[in-house]
Write a protein that holds these residues in place. Structure first.
Motif, mmCIF file in Angstrom:
data_model
loop_
_atom_site.group_PDB
_atom_site.id
_atom_site.type_symbol
_atom_site.label_atom_id
_atom_site.label_comp_id
_atom_site.label_asym_id
_atom_site.label_seq_id
_atom_site.Cartn_x
_atom_site.Cartn_y
_atom_site.Cartn_z
ATOM 1 N N HIS A 99 2.377 3.478 -3.147
ATOM 2 C CA HIS A 99 1.465 4.425 -2.494
ATOM 3 C C HIS A 99 1.581 5.813 -3.124
ATOM 4 O O HIS A 99 0.581 6.541 -3.243
ATOM 5 C CB HIS A 99 1.754 4.488 -0.994
ATOM 6 C CG HIS A 99 1.438 3.223 -0.266
ATOM 7 N ND1 HIS A 99 0.142 2.804 -0.049
ATOM 8 C CD2 HIS A 99 2.243 2.270 0.277
ATOM 9 C CE1 HIS A 99 0.162 1.649 0.606
ATOM 10 N NE2 HIS A 99 1.418 1.313 0.808
ATOM 11 N N ASN A 102 -0.346 5.611 -6.333
ATOM 12 C CA ASN A 102 -1.786 5.705 -6.065
ATOM 13 C C ASN A 102 -2.217 7.143 -5.822
ATOM 14 O O ASN A 102 -3.262 7.592 -6.300
ATOM 15 C CB ASN A 102 -2.144 4.846 -4.848
ATOM 16 C CG ASN A 102 -2.745 3.521 -5.252
ATOM 17 O OD1 ASN A 102 -2.589 3.067 -6.375
ATOM 18 N ND2 ASN A 102 -3.428 2.875 -4.325
ATOM 19 N N ILE A 158 -0.793 -2.137 -4.482
ATOM 20 C CA ILE A 158 -1.006 -2.113 -3.035
ATOM 21 C C ILE A 158 -1.153 -3.526 -2.489
ATOM 22 O O ILE A 158 -0.649 -3.840 -1.400
ATOM 23 C CB ILE A 158 -2.248 -1.259 -2.685
ATOM 24 C CG1 ILE A 158 -2.053 0.175 -3.193
ATOM 25 C CG2 ILE A 158 -2.481 -1.263 -1.184
ATOM 26 C CD1 ILE A 158 -0.823 0.868 -2.668
ATOM 27 N N THR A 161 2.181 -4.952 -2.132
ATOM 28 C CA THR A 161 2.856 -4.338 -0.983
ATOM 29 C C THR A 161 2.407 -4.980 0.323
ATOM 30 O O THR A 161 3.231 -5.277 1.198
ATOM 31 C CB THR A 161 2.571 -2.827 -0.952
ATOM 32 O OG1 THR A 161 3.056 -2.226 -2.157
ATOM 33 C CG2 THR A 161 3.256 -2.169 0.235
ATOM 34 N N CYS A 178 1.304 -0.763 7.930
ATOM 35 C CA CYS A 178 0.846 0.250 6.982
ATOM 36 C C CYS A 178 -0.598 0.608 7.293
ATOM 37 O O CYS A 178 -1.449 -0.268 7.473
ATOM 38 C CB CYS A 178 0.971 -0.268 5.548
ATOM 39 S SG CYS A 178 0.388 0.897 4.299
ATOM 40 N N ILE A 180 -3.750 3.208 5.869
ATOM 41 C CA ILE A 180 -4.215 4.090 4.803
ATOM 42 C C ILE A 180 -5.563 4.675 5.210
ATOM 43 O O ILE A 180 -6.470 3.937 5.599
ATOM 44 C CB ILE A 180 -4.366 3.331 3.468
ATOM 45 C CG1 ILE A 180 -3.060 2.618 3.102
ATOM 46 C CG2 ILE A 180 -4.788 4.277 2.348
ATOM 47 C CD1 ILE A 180 -3.185 1.700 1.904
ATOM 48 N N VAL A 192 -1.084 8.024 4.105
ATOM 49 C CA VAL A 192 -0.569 6.673 4.305
ATOM 50 C C VAL A 192 0.564 6.753 5.315
ATOM 51 O O VAL A 192 1.465 7.590 5.180
ATOM 52 C CB VAL A 192 -0.043 6.068 2.984
ATOM 53 C CG1 VAL A 192 0.527 4.672 3.220
ATOM 54 C CG2 VAL A 192 -1.144 6.026 1.935
#
Length: 204
Positions: A99, A102, A158, A161, A178, A180, A192
């Motif tokens: 993350h 990203n 991702i 993940t 999680c 986002i 996030v």
């Protein structure tokens, strides 16, 4: 996993330091890079890792990326001293780094001015809330900025993940989650929120 592009780009950065006779920068970068790679390999053998070791790995990664993009972003890691010092504290490894990657590569890298990434660790009872927040261009703008070639190549960070979270929840009966989201105007960037268990021992 570490993104292969990160490894190749890091080696290229070391080569550029050497080519420009910047021996000190090359040595410092190479030391951090080798430390990061060793940490990733050691952590990859366990589903849960010591909290302080994961923090050290993340800080090392962020420093390396900031060395490569000095004009693009600064960062801060906010964490309670007692939390970091607890050697009996374990969290799932390698859930946070993709993350962060990203945020840098799809948000902060495209900023005209220097951006900022904030990584926060907030204990809430037996749960640790991890917030990765940037003020980059955001998810939708990043999608629009992709070239046709970039659109053909989908990163796995991702997705890996998300798959890993599902496996950990099933194997160890955890409640890892999680979320986002794009920030709401007038703010910009991505937030996030990871929720992971605060474990005092490796789960069986």
């Amino acid at each position: 996993e570490m993104n292969p592009h990160f490894i190749f780009n890091s080696l290229n950065s070391i080569n550029q330091f050497i080519a420009s006779n910047n021996e000190m920068e090359a040595n410092q970068y190479l030391t951090k890079f080798s430390t990061l790679m060793r940490g990733v390999m050691e952590n990859s053998t366990n589903d849960f890792v010591q909290f302080s070791r994961e923090i050290d790995l993340l800080r090392n990664y962020l420093e390396l990326e900031r060395s490569r993009f000095p004009d693009k972003f600064n960062f801060s890691i906010q964490i309670d001293d007692g939390l970091y010092a607890d050697e009996q504290l374990f969290i799932p490894g390698m859930l946070i780094q993709p993350h962060i990657e990203n945020a840098i590569w799809h948000g902060l890298r495209y900023m005209d001015e220097k951006g900022f990434l904030l990584l926060s660790f907030i204990p809430q009872g037996n749960t640790l809330k991890i917030v990765i927040e940037d003020n980059g261009i955001g998810i939708e703008a990043s999608r629009k900025n992709k070239t046709s070639n970039q659109k053909k190549h989908h990163g796995r960070g991702i997705a890996n993940t998300e798959e890993r979270i599902a496996i950990l929840n099933e194997l160890y009966r955890q409640d890892i989650s999680c979320k986002i989201e794009d920030k709401i105007a007038p703010d910009h960037g991505v937030k996030v929120i990871l929720s992971v268990p605060l474990l005092k021992q490796m789960p069986a």
